[in-house]
Structures are given as structure tokens and as C-alpha cells.
Design a protein around this motif. Structure first.
Motif, short mmCIF file in Angstrom:
data_model
loop_
_atom_site.label_atom_id
_atom_site.label_comp_id
_atom_site.label_asym_id
_atom_site.label_seq_id
_atom_site.Cartn_x
_atom_site.Cartn_y
_atom_site.Cartn_z
N PHE B 283 0.84 -1.21 0.00
CA PHE B 283 0.00 0.00 0.00
C PHE B 283 0.87 1.25 0.00
N ILE B 284 1.95 1.21 0.81
CA ILE B 284 2.83 2.38 0.86
C ILE B 284 3.44 2.63 -0.52
N ALA B 285 3.77 1.53 -1.24
CA ALA B 285 4.35 1.68 -2.58
C ALA B 285 3.38 2.45 -3.48
N GLU B 286 2.10 2.12 -3.41
CA GLU B 286 1.12 2.82 -4.24
C GLU B 286 1.00 4.29 -3.82
N ILE B 287 1.08 4.53 -2.51
CA ILE B 287 0.99 5.91 -2.02
C ILE B 287 2.19 6.71 -2.52
N VAL B 288 3.38 6.08 -2.45
CA VAL B 288 4.59 6.76 -2.90
C VAL B 288 4.51 7.05 -4.40
N ARG B 289 4.03 6.04 -5.15
CA ARG B 289 3.92 6.22 -6.60
C ARG B 289 2.95 7.37 -6.92
N GLY B 291 2.21 9.81 -5.00
CA GLY B 291 2.82 11.07 -4.56
C GLY B 291 3.79 11.60 -5.60
N ILE B 292 4.62 10.71 -6.14
CA ILE B 292 5.61 11.13 -7.13
C ILE B 292 4.90 11.54 -8.42
N ALA B 293 3.88 10.76 -8.80
CA ALA B 293 3.14 11.10 -10.01
C ALA B 293 2.38 12.41 -9.83
N GLY B 294 2.08 12.76 -8.57
CA GLY B 294 1.32 13.98 -8.31
C GLY B 294 2.15 15.24 -8.43
N VAL B 295 3.47 15.10 -8.50
CA VAL B 295 4.32 16.28 -8.70
C VAL B 295 4.28 16.62 -10.19
N PRO B 296 3.95 17.88 -10.55
CA PRO B 296 3.79 18.21 -11.96
C PRO B 296 5.04 17.85 -12.78
N ALA B 322 6.75 15.42 -3.24
CA ALA B 322 5.88 14.25 -3.17
C ALA B 322 5.52 13.95 -1.72
N LEU B 323 6.46 14.23 -0.79
CA LEU B 323 6.24 13.88 0.62
C LEU B 323 4.95 14.48 1.17
N ARG B 324 4.66 15.73 0.77
CA ARG B 324 3.46 16.34 1.36
C ARG B 324 2.19 15.69 0.82
N ILE B 325 2.28 15.02 -0.33
CA ILE B 325 1.13 14.24 -0.80
C ILE B 325 1.12 12.88 -0.11
N ILE B 326 2.32 12.39 0.21
CA ILE B 326 2.46 11.03 0.74
C ILE B 326 2.09 10.94 2.21
N ALA B 397 5.18 21.46 4.91
CA ALA B 397 4.12 22.03 4.07
C ALA B 397 4.65 23.19 3.23
N LEU B 398 4.03 23.41 2.08
CA LEU B 398 4.45 24.50 1.20
C LEU B 398 3.96 25.83 1.75
#
Lengths: 259, 401
Positions: B283-289, B291-296, B322-326, B397-398
């Protein structure tokens, strides 16, 4: 020393320009985006590329620093040929600065950190030296007071000027602009164009995809019109605007100038 | 605007006639709130009354009097001294520590594995990406209980007996009774080695700070990793050899039918750790993926255009964003792992639920107290975990506007 070796490299390639593209083709799957592009940009020359959307103009300049890969033909930047050799790609990217339509500043870093990131990590400069250069360029794009803010706290025009300063911090020989003013409100376009004009007057080699025809008229050495992946017309701005040769160029100019 | 201009004459403003009480929003809201509170109070009172009645009828004394009574049962693994002469209170702590042990080690394993698999799934290497994809799909879609059974019954319980143990490096051995590791036994003079280790750590932190300062000042890089390794490993190592190796290992030795000595890791603990961390890692792998995909995409392009290598781009530009999405969904996975550790009861690992909510409840019959305490414990662990993660999230956070 670096200059002479670059000259030698250029001579070795028989090339007489900062950027030389010969017979460049590119496909996205079945779609032929670039068709037989031949173009030589001389040192210090300013080129403006225009054309309808989907004509391949962004793809063309993105090929020059390998954000896109061309599949046929030759691209030589500053005497270095773009091949799949990673060392060449790194060298070229260090020589070529790029400014994007959507700024692409790093939102988690302050303006100053955005500017210092690549000089410190890629050019291995000291932080103090990188900061000095960064502040100098922030001064030049007229926002020295924003150094410690985050990109999200700036207006679009300010962000784009930071992006230009960020590219300049790497001390590039060539600057590529991919529609730098298209995402900006009208009143901010001028502040970005002013910076670009100042940069052009300083002798930088520039390739700029834009629809700002006034900018093209005043700054460009040559204007290129692209359509369907081809260079349809290439001429100095005076000739380009007053006496376009191809019908497609005439049609395009009539659309963007008469509104 | 028109309403004001139409008003007849300036003068004392007469407030508009108040509508009937029933049509006023404040009044309606107040009524609903009062009704809700009354209903809730009634429900609680009914339940409490009912429980008290039933307990009284069955002659069960409520309260925590059982806490200090002798438990009379054994626990197969305890981090604190515990025997069947210990109290229920000590059983509580033994079980709680067992759960925390699994949760902490499991979270560390799951995070490391999850990040590796998540980043691997985005790799441009076809094979790595496919293997990571298959891992996620397989482990995410099979029920956790089944996976625990698999690790426990199909893998660990099928290992050879103690006499045919699989020998591992450094005198460790693995068999159906568990993993046997050599136990370090400090001898006189070992304190000096620990002191040397401490000095090494302090020195390497100092070197790291100095190197950072120097890098900022002159741009010179210093091989911090290697000096740190040298200071942390070689310095205590040298002291260790100079003092005549003042540390011996007690190796597990086969005596009769089982190993004696050393550290024994129960197969139940291994199965639980492997099962929980590989399952949660998917599950963490999917969250990380995500998160990374969520960075423009432009972020990666801008970094590349500046000449940053793909490794530096990931480390300096993509992951921090990505961390802030993760982080928020990662927190839920940590909480899930902690709560899922109660499945230990199915394979016989003495975790908190199995010891306290299982055995202690059965023996004492104090259902209400035990269940309340169990809920309180899990609530506390979860709240502490999320408080920490929220603090961390706020930290990264940003800043916008």
C-alpha cells in the motif's frame, strides 16, 4: 581556454553556429511532429518562432536540450552533438538555459534557493558564491526584495522573472524560451518582455517561441513560421511581417495581427 | 441597493418584524442540538444501566481489582521479566510491549520496502517496474490473514527441525522453532568500546556540520559519508582490538532437541513481521507512486533543463514535494499496521490483544474494563502516531501567500 576548445569542437563538426540542426525528424508514435528541420543559429542571434498550436514549435526547442528526443538528423549545440551519450546531454544542459510557459519554479524552495540549487549541485559552486550570483541576477530582473519569499507568494510576472534569473545563474550561452508570456495576465507580460529585451541587448543567443509579435519585430534577427512540423518561412522581421511569401504565413499573420 | 433608496424617510431604523420562533434558524439549531444531546444521554444511560444490572445479576464485581492478582499463565515472549507468578498488570505491559515491538519494527520495514517498490514501479527499467508492479498487485489483493497463515504455516512451520537447522552466517541458525541469533555478552573493558563509539558518533556529527559550513563557504565538498563510516566503525573497532576483544558472543548450541543460549526470535514474531510489513509495503508503494506522479511533470523538466541528474532531481526536487502528498495516507497505513498487528492472535504471537483482551479477559471475566482499556490503548497509540505525523507534515508544508 574553454572558448578555444569549443571553437575547435565547432570546426571539427564543420558547423558555424551556436545551434545547428540538420535534417531533424521526430515522431510521436505515428504522428510526424518535426519534418526535416534545417536551421543554423549564429552566436548572439535572436530567433523568434511562431506558428499555430500543434505546429511543433515547442517540440523543436525542447529537442535542443533533450527534453524531447529527436529520431533522425543531427543537432549540434555549442559544438557538442546531441546523442544518447549522457555526458553530452549534461554538458549541453549546462550550456543552455530554458524558460517554460508555466514557470516551473520549485515551490518548496525560496526564490534564492531556487536560484542556487543548480549552481551548487551541478556546478559545485560555494553557497556564498552562488548566492552572490543569484542576488546579482535578481537585481537584474528587478526583484531583489523577493529573495527570501516562496514562489507561491509571487505574482505570475515575478515568478517568470525568477525563472529567467534561475536559468541565467547557470551562466548559459544560449537561452530557450517556450511561450514565456502565454500564462501571464496582460499587465505582467510587459515586465517579462522588458527583461527579455534587456537580455537580448546584452548579446545572448536566444530562441524564443512566442506570439508577441511586437517583441519579434523589435528584437528578433530572424522570425520563423512553423506549421505542421515544417519550417514554412524564415526571414528577418521586416521582411517577414511586410512581405510574407507563403499563403500559410499570410493566413496566420492575418489571424493574429487583425484582432 | 434599491431597497435602501425606496425607504421612505431617514429616521430611527425599525428592525424588520421578527418571524415566528419556529422559523428562526438559531432557534431550530438549538432545538436539534438539545434533542441530540438528550438522545445520546438516554442511550448511554440505558447501556450503562443494563450492564450494571447484568453484572449485578451474575455477581460479577466490576472495577480494576484484578490488576494486581496473579495471572497464572505464561507468555511465550516478553520484553519485561514475566512468569506465571506475575500479575495481570504485568501481563498488560508485556502484551503492550510485544505489540509496540511489532508495530515499530514493522513500520520501519514497511516504509523502506514501500518506498523502494514505489520508486521502482516508476523506473524506466522495464524489468524492475514490472517486478514492483507484480509485487504490489499480489500482496495488496490477498487478505492479510491469509498472508500471515502463508508465512507462518507454509513457510516457517515447514522449516527443518532443530537437528537439521539451516545454518546462517555469524553462527545464526533457522529452524521450525524460530531464528536463533548469537547473543553479545559484554566483558570488562567493553564500556571503553562503547565510549569510543559515542566519541565516533559525536565526531562525525561535528565533521558533518563543519563540512556543510565549508561547502557553503568555499564550495569544496568533503567525503562526509566515508569519514563518518571510518569514525563510527574503525575507531571503536580499533579500541575493541586494542583491549583484546572484550566482547564475546554466546552462540546458540544444539542441546538435546533444541537450541540453548543466544537470542531466539519466535517464528510467530517473524511471520507477523514479514506478513505485516510486506502487506503494508504494497500500500505504501502505491501511495509513494501516487505522490511522485502527483508532482507536476514540469518540475522534473525544469530540474533536467538545469542539468540536475535524475538522482539529484528525485532527491532535491521530486521527493520533497511528493512527501506532502504522501504523508497523510502514509499515516493511515502506519495506523493500519499497528491495528492489524492484532491479527497476531491467529498465529499465536502474544501481542496485546491476544494476551490482554484474550487470556486476561477470559480468566477474569472483566469484559467491560478490559475492552475499555484495550480501546483506550489503541486510541492512545493512534493519536500519538497521527500527532507526530501531523507535526512532520506541517513542517514540510508549502508556503503559499
Amino acid at each position: 581556454m574553454a572558448d578555444t576548445s569549443r571553437q575547435q569542437l565547432r570546426r571539427a563538426h564543420g558547423a558555424a553556429g551556436a545551434i545547428v540542426l540538420s535534417g531533424v525528424h521526430k515522431w510521436y508514435g505515428e504522428f510526424h511532429v518535426l519534418r526535416d528541420i534545417n536551421l543554423t543559429v549564429k552566436d548572439g542571434e535572436k530567433i523568434v518562432i511562431c506558428g499555430p498550436s500543434g505546429s511543433g514549435k515547442s517540440t523543436l526547442i525542447r529537442c535542443i536540450n533533450r527534453l524531447e528526443e529527436h529520431q533522425q538528423g543531427q543537432i549540434v549545440v555549442d559544438g557538442i552533438e546531441l546523442t544518447s551519450d549522457l555526458r553530452n546531454i549534461d554538458k549541453i544542459r549546462a550550456e543552455v538555459g530554458m524558460v517554460f510557459q508555466s514557470f516551473n519554479l520549485f515551490p518548496h524552495l525560496t526564490v534564492l534557493d531556487n536560484l542556487c540549487l543548480a549552481p551548487v549541485w551541478v556546478k559545485k559552486k560555494s553557497r556564498a558564491e552562488a548566492e552572490k550570483t543569484a542576488r546579482m541576477y535578481l537585481e537584474r530582473v528587478k526583484i531583489p526584495e523577493q529573495a527570501l519569499k516562496y514562489p507561491g507568494q509571487l505574482s505570475g510576472g515575478q515568478q517568470q522573472r525568477v525563472a529567467i534569473a534561475r536559468a541565467l545563474c547557470m551562466n548559459p550561452n544560449i537561452m530557450l524560451f517556450d511561450e514565456p508570456t502565454s500564462a501571464l495576465d496582460p499587465e505582467m507580460i510587459k515586465e517579462v518582455l522588458d527583461v527579455m529585451i534587456e537580455l537580448a541587448n546584452s548579446g545572448m543567443t536566444m530562441m524564443c517561441v512566442t506570439h508577441e509579435m511586437a517583441f519579434a519585430r523589435s528584437v528578433a534577427d530572424r522570425v520563423i513560421f512553423m506549421d505542421r512540423g515544417e519550417i514554412v518561412e524564415m526571414a528577418p522581421p521586416g521582411e517577414f511581417f511586410s512581405n510574407p511569401k507563403s499563403d500559410r504565413t499570410k493566413h496566420f499573420l492575418s489571424q493574429i495581427l487583425n484582432h | 441597493m434599491t431597497a435602501t433608496t425606496n425607504r421612505p424617510a431617514p429616521g430611527p431604523i425599525t428592525p424588520p418584524a421578527k418571524p415566528n420562533l419556529l422559523y428562526r434558524p438559531e432557534f431550530r439549531q438549538a432545538v436539534y442540538q438539545v434533542l441530540l444531546v438528550v438522545c445520546l444521554l438516554f442511550a448511554f444511560w440505558t447501556i450503562a444501566n443494563n450492564v450494571a444490572d447484568n453484572l449485578a445479576r451474575q455477581n460479577i464485581a466490576s472495577g480494576f481489582g484484578f490488576w494486581n492478582r496473579t495471572s497464572g499463565f505464561d507468555i511465550s515472549q516478553s520484553l519485561i521479566p514475566y512468569s506465571n507468578q506475575s500479575t495481570y498488570g504485568q501481563a498488560f505491559w508485556a502484551g503492550l510491549l510485544n505489540t509496540l515491538l511489532v508495530a515499530v519494527i514493522g513500520i520501519v520495514f514497511a516504509t523502506v520496502l514501500g518506498f523502494l517498490v514505489g520508486i521502482g514501479r516508476l523506473s524506466s527499467n522495464w524489468l524492475i517496474a514490472r517486478i514492483c508492479g507484480a509485487y504490489v498487485e499480489l500482496l495488496r489483493n490477498v487478505p492479510l490473514l491469509l498472508q500471515l497463515f502463508f508465512w507462518y504455516f507454509a513457510v516457517l512451520k515447514n522449516l527443518p527441525g532443530p537437528r537439521q537447522s539451516i545454518a546462517l552466517p555469524f553462527g545464526a541458525s533457522l529452524n521450525v522453532r524460530g531464528l536463533y541469533l548469537p547473543a553479545p555478552v559484554p566483558e570488562p573493558g567493553f564500556g571503553a568500546v562503547l565510549t569510543a563509539l559515542g566519541i565516533g558518533i559525536v565526531l562525525s556529527i561535528a565533521v558533518a556540520i563543519w563540512a556543510r559550513r565549508r561547502q557553503r563557504a568555499t564550495g569544496e565538498r568533503f567525503p562526509v559519508l566515508w569519514t563518518t563510516l571510518a569514525l563510527v566503525l574503525l575507531l571503536p573497532g580499533a579500541v575493541y582490538i586494542a583491549l583484546g576483544q572484550p566482547l564475546s558472543f554466546q552462540y546458540p548450541v544444539l542441546r538435546g532437541f533444541n537450541f540453548q543460549g543466544g537470542i531466539a526470535v519466535l517464528p510467530e514474531l517473524m511471520a507477523l513481521l514479514v506478513g505485516l510489513s510486506t502487506y503494508t509495503a504494497s500500500f505504501i508503494a502505491e501511495i509513494v507512486r501516487a505522490g511522485i506522479a502527483g508532482v507536476p511533470r514540469g518540475q522534473r523538466e525544469a530540474a533536467n533543463a538545469l542539468g540536475l541528474s535524475s538522482g539529484l532531481t528525485m532527491r532535491l526536487v521530486i521527493l520533497p514535494q511528493a512527501l506532502r502528498i504522501i504523508i497523510p495516507p502514509l499515516t493511515s497505513q502506519y495506523l493500519n499496521l499497528t491495528k492489524n498487528s492484532s491479527l497476531a492472535v491467529a498465529i499465536g504471537y502474544p501481542d496485546f490483544v491476544s494476551v490482554f483482551t484474550g487470556t486476561v479477559l477470559n480468566q477474569t471475566g472483566q469484559a467491560v474494563e478490559v475492552i475499555l482499556l484495550t480501546m483506550l490503548v489503541f486510541l492512545t497509540i493512534s493519536l500519538i502516531t497521527s500527532a507526530f505525523m501531523n507535526w512532520f507534515n506541517k513542517h514540510i508544508a508549502l508556503v503559499e501567500r
